[in-house]
Scaffold this motif. Structure first.
Motif, PDB file in Angstrom:
ATOM      1  N   ILE A   1      35.382  30.774  49.242  1.00 10.94           N
ATOM      2  CA  ILE A   1      36.012  29.493  49.586  1.00 10.94           C
ATOM      3  C   ILE A   1      37.394  29.408  48.957  1.00 10.94           C
ATOM      4  O   ILE A   1      38.356  28.940  49.586  1.00 10.94           O
ATOM      5  CB  ILE A   1      35.111  28.328  49.154  1.00 10.94           C
ATOM      6  N   GLY A   2      37.524  29.883  47.724  1.00  7.41           N
ATOM      7  CA  GLY A   2      38.829  29.905  47.078  1.00  7.41           C
ATOM      8  C   GLY A   2      39.819  30.768  47.829  1.00  7.41           C
ATOM      9  O   GLY A   2      40.981  30.391  48.024  1.00  7.41           O
ATOM     10  N   GLU A   3      39.370  31.947  48.274  1.00  2.00           N
ATOM     11  CA  GLU A   3      40.250  32.844  49.030  1.00  2.00           C
ATOM     12  C   GLU A   3      40.625  32.236  50.379  1.00  2.00           C
ATOM     13  O   GLU A   3      41.764  32.378  50.844  1.00  2.00           O
ATOM     14  CB  GLU A   3      39.568  34.194  49.234  1.00  2.00           C
ATOM     15  N   PHE A   4      39.681  31.557  50.995  1.00  2.00           N
ATOM     16  CA  PHE A   4      39.966  30.915  52.274  1.00  2.00           C
ATOM     17  C   PHE A   4      41.006  29.802  52.099  1.00  2.00           C
ATOM     18  O   PHE A   4      41.939  29.675  52.908  1.00  2.00           O
ATOM     19  CB  PHE A   4      38.687  30.350  52.883  1.00  2.00           C
ATOM     20  N   MET A   5      40.846  29.004  51.049  1.00  2.00           N
ATOM     21  CA  MET A   5      41.810  27.936  50.806  1.00  2.00           C
ATOM     22  C   MET A   5      43.200  28.500  50.490  1.00  2.00           C
ATOM     23  O   MET A   5      44.217  27.922  50.875  1.00  2.00           O
ATOM     24  CB  MET A   5      41.322  27.036  49.666  1.00  2.00           C
ATOM     25  N   LYS A   6      43.247  29.641  49.808  1.00  2.00           N
ATOM     26  CA  LYS A   6      44.537  30.302  49.561  1.00  2.00           C
ATOM     27  C   LYS A   6      45.209  30.698  50.871  1.00  2.00           C
ATOM     28  O   LYS A   6      46.431  30.636  51.002  1.00  2.00           O
ATOM     29  CB  LYS A   6      44.330  31.547  48.691  1.00  2.00           C
ATOM     30  N   THR A   7      44.397  31.099  51.838  1.00  2.00           N
ATOM     31  CA  THR A   7      44.949  31.460  53.146  1.00  2.00           C
ATOM     32  C   THR A   7      45.551  30.243  53.832  1.00  2.00           C
ATOM     33  O   THR A   7      46.652  30.318  54.396  1.00  2.00           O
ATOM     34  CB  THR A   7      43.852  32.081  54.035  1.00  2.00           C
ATOM     35  N   LEU A   8      44.852  29.119  53.800  1.00  2.00           N
ATOM     36  CA  LEU A   8      45.412  27.895  54.375  1.00  2.00           C
ATOM     37  C   LEU A   8      46.738  27.539  53.708  1.00  2.00           C
ATOM     38  O   LEU A   8      47.712  27.154  54.378  1.00  2.00           O
ATOM     39  CB  LEU A   8      44.425  26.737  54.215  1.00  2.00           C
TER      40      LEU A   8
ATOM     41  N   VAL B   1      25.476  43.589  51.687  1.00  2.00           N
ATOM     42  CA  VAL B   1      26.321  43.307  50.518  1.00  2.00           C
ATOM     43  C   VAL B   1      27.762  43.028  50.915  1.00  2.00           C
ATOM     44  O   VAL B   1      28.527  42.456  50.132  1.00  2.00           O
ATOM     45  CB  VAL B   1      26.274  44.458  49.495  1.00  2.00           C
ATOM     46  N   ASP B   2      28.153  43.397  52.133  1.00  2.00           N
ATOM     47  CA  ASP B   2      29.520  43.156  52.600  1.00  2.00           C
ATOM     48  C   ASP B   2      29.634  41.931  53.495  1.00  2.00           C
ATOM     49  O   ASP B   2      30.722  41.610  53.990  1.00  2.00           O
ATOM     50  CB  ASP B   2      30.041  44.379  53.376  1.00  2.00           C
ATOM     51  N   MET B   3      28.522  41.239  53.730  1.00  2.00           N
ATOM     52  CA  MET B   3      28.515  40.154  54.702  1.00  2.00           C
ATOM     53  C   MET B   3      29.479  39.028  54.335  1.00  2.00           C
ATOM     54  O   MET B   3      30.230  38.531  55.189  1.00  2.00           O
ATOM     55  CB  MET B   3      27.104  39.591  54.867  1.00  2.00           C
ATOM     56  N   ALA B   4      29.491  38.606  53.091  1.00  2.00           N
ATOM     57  CA  ALA B   4      30.378  37.506  52.685  1.00  2.00           C
ATOM     58  C   ALA B   4      31.833  37.879  52.904  1.00  2.00           C
ATOM     59  O   ALA B   4      32.627  37.082  53.433  1.00  2.00           O
ATOM     60  CB  ALA B   4      30.133  37.145  51.221  1.00  2.00           C
ATOM     61  N   ASP B   5      32.216  39.084  52.510  1.00  2.00           N
ATOM     62  CA  ASP B   5      33.584  39.547  52.725  1.00  2.00           C
ATOM     63  C   ASP B   5      33.907  39.634  54.215  1.00  2.00           C
ATOM     64  O   ASP B   5      35.023  39.325  54.642  1.00  2.00           O
ATOM     65  CB  ASP B   5      33.783  40.923  52.090  1.00  2.00           C
ATOM     66  N   HIS B   6      32.939  40.074  54.989  1.00  2.00           N
ATOM     67  CA  HIS B   6      33.142  40.262  56.425  1.00  2.00           C
ATOM     68  C   HIS B   6      33.423  38.922  57.120  1.00  2.00           C
ATOM     69  O   HIS B   6      34.377  38.794  57.897  1.00  2.00           O
ATOM     70  CB  HIS B   6      31.906  40.929  57.018  1.00  2.00           C
ATOM     71  N   PHE B   7      32.587  37.934  56.830  1.00  2.00           N
ATOM     72  CA  PHE B   7      32.795  36.620  57.436  1.00  2.00           C
ATOM     73  C   PHE B   7      34.095  35.980  56.932  1.00  2.00           C
ATOM     74  O   PHE B   7      34.816  35.326  57.694  1.00  2.00           O
ATOM     75  CB  PHE B   7      31.610  35.700  57.150  1.00  2.00           C
ATOM     76  N   LEU B   8      34.405  36.155  55.651  1.00  2.00           N
ATOM     77  CA  LEU B   8      35.658  35.622  55.115  1.00  2.00           C
ATOM     78  C   LEU B   8      36.850  36.211  55.852  1.00  2.00           C
ATOM     79  O   LEU B   8      37.772  35.471  56.252  1.00  2.00           O
ATOM     80  CB  LEU B   8      35.765  35.929  53.618  1.00  2.00           C
ATOM     81  N   ALA B   9      36.856  37.517  56.045  1.00  2.00           N
ATOM     82  CA  ALA B   9      37.975  38.166  56.737  1.00  2.00           C
ATOM     83  C   ALA B   9      38.126  37.631  58.162  1.00  2.00           C
ATOM     84  O   ALA B   9      39.250  37.417  58.638  1.00  2.00           O
ATOM     85  CB  ALA B   9      37.768  39.680  56.750  1.00  2.00           C
ATOM     86  N   LYS B  10      37.009  37.404  58.844  1.00  2.00           N
ATOM     87  CA  LYS B  10      37.066  36.860  60.199  1.00  2.00           C
ATOM     88  C   LYS B  10      37.622  35.434  60.203  1.00  2.00           C
ATOM     89  O   LYS B  10      38.404  35.063  61.086  1.00  2.00           O
ATOM     90  CB  LYS B  10      35.674  36.884  60.831  1.00  2.00           C
ATOM     91  N   ALA B  11      37.222  34.627  59.218  1.00  2.00           N
ATOM     92  CA  ALA B  11      37.726  33.255  59.122  1.00  2.00           C
ATOM     93  C   ALA B  11      39.224  33.246  58.824  1.00  2.00           C
ATOM     94  O   ALA B  11      39.994  32.472  59.412  1.00  2.00           O
ATOM     95  CB  ALA B  11      36.959  32.487  58.054  1.00  2.00           C
TER      96      ALA B  11
ATOM     97  N   GLY C   1      25.193  25.471  34.171  1.00  2.00           N
ATOM     98  CA  GLY C   1      24.894  26.890  34.038  1.00  2.00           C
ATOM     99  C   GLY C   1      25.640  27.763  35.010  1.00  2.00           C
ATOM    100  O   GLY C   1      25.738  28.971  34.837  1.00  2.00           O
ATOM    101  N   LEU C   2      26.162  27.168  36.087  1.00  2.00           N
ATOM    102  CA  LEU C   2      26.910  27.896  37.100  1.00  2.00           C
ATOM    103  C   LEU C   2      28.363  27.443  37.113  1.00  2.00           C
ATOM    104  O   LEU C   2      28.646  26.255  36.948  1.00  2.00           O
ATOM    105  CB  LEU C   2      26.318  27.635  38.488  1.00  2.00           C
ATOM    106  N   GLU C   3      29.270  28.372  37.343  1.00  2.00           N
ATOM    107  CA  GLU C   3      30.684  28.028  37.465  1.00  2.00           C
ATOM    108  C   GLU C   3      31.103  28.141  38.922  1.00  2.00           C
ATOM    109  O   GLU C   3      31.005  29.208  39.535  1.00  2.00           O
ATOM    110  CB  GLU C   3      31.535  28.950  36.589  1.00  2.00           C
ATOM    111  N   THR C   4      31.560  27.007  39.464  1.00  2.00           N
ATOM    112  CA  THR C   4      31.992  26.957  40.864  1.00  2.00           C
ATOM    113  C   THR C   4      33.369  26.315  40.940  1.00  2.00           C
ATOM    114  O   THR C   4      33.543  25.239  41.517  1.00  2.00           O
ATOM    115  CB  THR C   4      30.982  26.152  41.705  1.00  2.00           C
ATOM    116  N   PRO C   5      34.392  26.949  40.368  1.00  2.00           N
ATOM    117  CA  PRO C   5      35.704  26.304  40.225  1.00  2.00           C
ATOM    118  C   PRO C   5      36.377  25.942  41.545  1.00  2.00           C
ATOM    119  O   PRO C   5      37.088  24.931  41.614  1.00  2.00           O
ATOM    120  CB  PRO C   5      36.521  27.344  39.456  1.00  2.00           C
ATOM    121  N   ASN C   6      36.176  26.732  42.591  1.00  2.00           N
ATOM    122  CA  ASN C   6      36.881  26.464  43.837  1.00  2.00           C
ATOM    123  C   ASN C   6      36.271  25.303  44.615  1.00  2.00           C
ATOM    124  O   ASN C   6      36.999  24.457  45.159  1.00  2.00           O
ATOM    125  CB  ASN C   6      36.908  27.736  44.690  1.00  2.00           C
ATOM    126  N   MET C   7      34.946  25.240  44.649  1.00  2.00           N
ATOM    127  CA  MET C   7      34.323  24.077  45.275  1.00  2.00           C
ATOM    128  C   MET C   7      34.552  22.830  44.425  1.00  2.00           C
ATOM    129  O   MET C   7      34.764  21.728  44.968  1.00  2.00           O
ATOM    130  CB  MET C   7      32.830  24.338  45.500  1.00  2.00           C
TER     131      MET C   7
END
Length: 511
Positions: free
Chosen positions: A302-309, A241-251, A51-57
């Protein structure tokens, strides 16, 4: 003179040849631990979710080692995080329980930790995201540097929330200092009583954008009632609502600025813990309400983070470990349609229980290791635990550091061996059980069989419970009476591991 020149030339050539044949110094791999919050065994497509799509994980699972029997050390957050970073069973530390936002640091600053061990071996170390292991020494002034904290137990850089998204203080803390704090608007925090004139979820429901179900009816921030009371610090308060983006940017920023040296990043995401606050662009993306939406959001991050790596040329030299701090929960304090919109989705997959439970779904979670070019895609049924990351990573970087409980399973994590742990003590809200091979033994415990607030079976029973998970993964057939020899064997192992820490009352029950 001619011979002398010839000899000198030959020696130079030999020297050059010898120098060129010296092996290049081994480059230490970067290490990233991606840690989700309350993500269940059945919440990923790679683990059976439909029921859920999690392509990056899923991509990480399908290109690395997908462990089917990977565990957190506990069925709740603080103990699991303690076990992961220290390599010590959380039940050995009486303070390793779910902590309020004002709790002191529960990791001794002299204690061995993953970041401290890696730092000793030339690594830069960082945490971005959820901490929830206490801050300070019991009396915290949030308007000054808060210490001790992550920086005092091995992290060179820390950008964290103090506790959880549903607890005050609702601010980010960077290297001990509240981010964006206005000194003219000091922060006050209290978990016992409210500050005069401050609205609460209990008394001011008209101010809420999210309705509380249980336990979350204190100070209101961004229309969401929290646990605990807070006053001041308006400019420093986060946007949920911006927390996920905020932590991603810091990572991402950390990776880009430290790519020239080996680094360890503990990327501790807040999803899908309550309150579930997906960014507007993810609202409705799952069809399951906010819980499903924040899992989709986390997968995107997670997908965006892996793209950064990949963009920084680091994939081939970075070990990525992805897991969750405990099993799933639906209604954990707010009305957010997690139950009503669940449909056929099973967050626990085929397992019994969930967060807070001694049944398998309490601690058995998604557990994935990925290293491009180093790890071959495979599924492993080995019994592994986050407890073992310390000793395993120490082995990876050539360090002999270990602890009482952490075991070196580096070959297992790399997919080179199928021989995982022989036994493992699991914990849920101070109660413990034993895994041994395919067997799970749960001692008798008083208390309700079900936590009715969250509708999860806790594993409590007045009788011993014994399950063969190879034949009965859903734990429906208690074999304690029909297999007395196996039960006695597991009792002995359990008491041997628990030792003096095991209470006399419980020890008597095992005789």
């Amino acid at each position: 003179m001619k011979n002398l020149l010839l000899t000198t030339t030959c020696l130079a050539a030999v020297s050059a040849c010898t120098t060129s044949e010296k092996p290049a110094p081994e480059i230490k791999p970067n290490i990233v631990v991606i840690y989700l919050d309350d993500l269940g065994y059945g919440d990923l497509g790679a683990y059976g979710a439909t029921g859920l799509e999690t392509p990056n994980m899923d991509a990480l699972a399908n290109a690395g080692v997908k462990f089917t029997d990977g565990h957190a050390t506990s069925a709740t957050c603080t103990p699991s995080r303690y076990g992961l970073l220290t390599g010590v069973y959380p039940w050995r530390n009486k303070d390793a329980n779910i902590l309020p936002g004002t709790a002191p640091l529960i990791i001794d600053t002299a204690q061995v930790t993953i970041p401290k061990m890696l730092k000793k071996n030339g690594y830069q170390t960082a945490i971005v995201g959820k901490w929830h292991l206490g801050l300070g020494d019991g009396i915290v002034d949030w308007n000054q540097r808060v210490s001790p904290g992550p920086n005092e137990v091995g992290f060179d850089y820390s950008y964290i929330m103090a506790a959880t998204q549903d607890r005050v203080p609702t601010v980010y803390i960077e290297d001990g200092y509240v981010d964006n704090l206005d000194p003219n608007d000091p922060i006050e925090v209290n978990y016992e009583q409210n500050f005069e004139g401050e609205p609460t979820g209990k008394d001011n429901p008209e101010l809420l954008t999210m309705k509380w179900h249980h336990g979350h009816n204190n100070s209101i921030v961004n229309g969401i009632p929290r646990i605990g009371f807070m006053k001041g610090g308006e400019a420093a308060k986060w946007s949920d609502v911006d927390m996920a983006d905020h932590f991603l940017a810091k990572a991402q920023e950390y990776v880009r600025s430290h790519k020239q040296e080996p680094f360890f990043l503990y990327y501790a995401m807040q999803q899908p813990h309550v309150p579930r606050t997906p960014h507007p662009r993810f609202v409705g993306s799952s069809g399951m309400g906010p819980r499903g939406d924040v899992i989709v959001e986390a997968d995107w991050c997670i997908g965006e983070f892996m793209k950064t790596l990949e963009a920084e040329g680091l994939l081939e030299n970075t070990l990525v470990i992805l897991s969750s701090d405990n099993g799933p929960v639906l209604n954990d304090g707010y009305y957010d349609e997690a139950v009503e919109k669940l449909g056929d989705h099973q967050p626990s997959g085929p397992l019994r229980g969930g967060k807070y439970s001694l049944f398998e779904a309490g601690t058995r979670v998604p557990f994935i290791t990925y290293w491009k070019g180093k790890i071959e895609p495979q599924v492993s049924d080995a019994l592994v635990c986050q407890l073992d990351l310390l000793a395993s990573l120490a082995s990876l970087v050539g360090d002999e550091e270990t602890t009482t409980d952490s075991q070196n399973l580096m070959d297992v994590l790399m997919g080179k061996s199928a021989n995982g742990r022989e036994s493992l003590v699991l914990e849920a809200t101070s109660r413990t059980a034993l895994r041994q091979g395919d067997w799970l033994m749960i001692p008798p415990y008083n208390g309700p069989a079900v936590n009715n607030q969250v509708n999860i079976e806790l594993g409590n029973s007045k009788e011993f419970q014994l399950y063969n998970l190879n034949d009965d993964l859903g734990q429906q057939n208690n074999l304690a009476e029909s297999n007395p020899e196996k039960l006695e064997e597991m009792k002995e192992t359990f008491v041997a591991i628990r030792g003096k820490e095991y209470s006399k009352t419980q020890a008597l029950e095992l005789k």
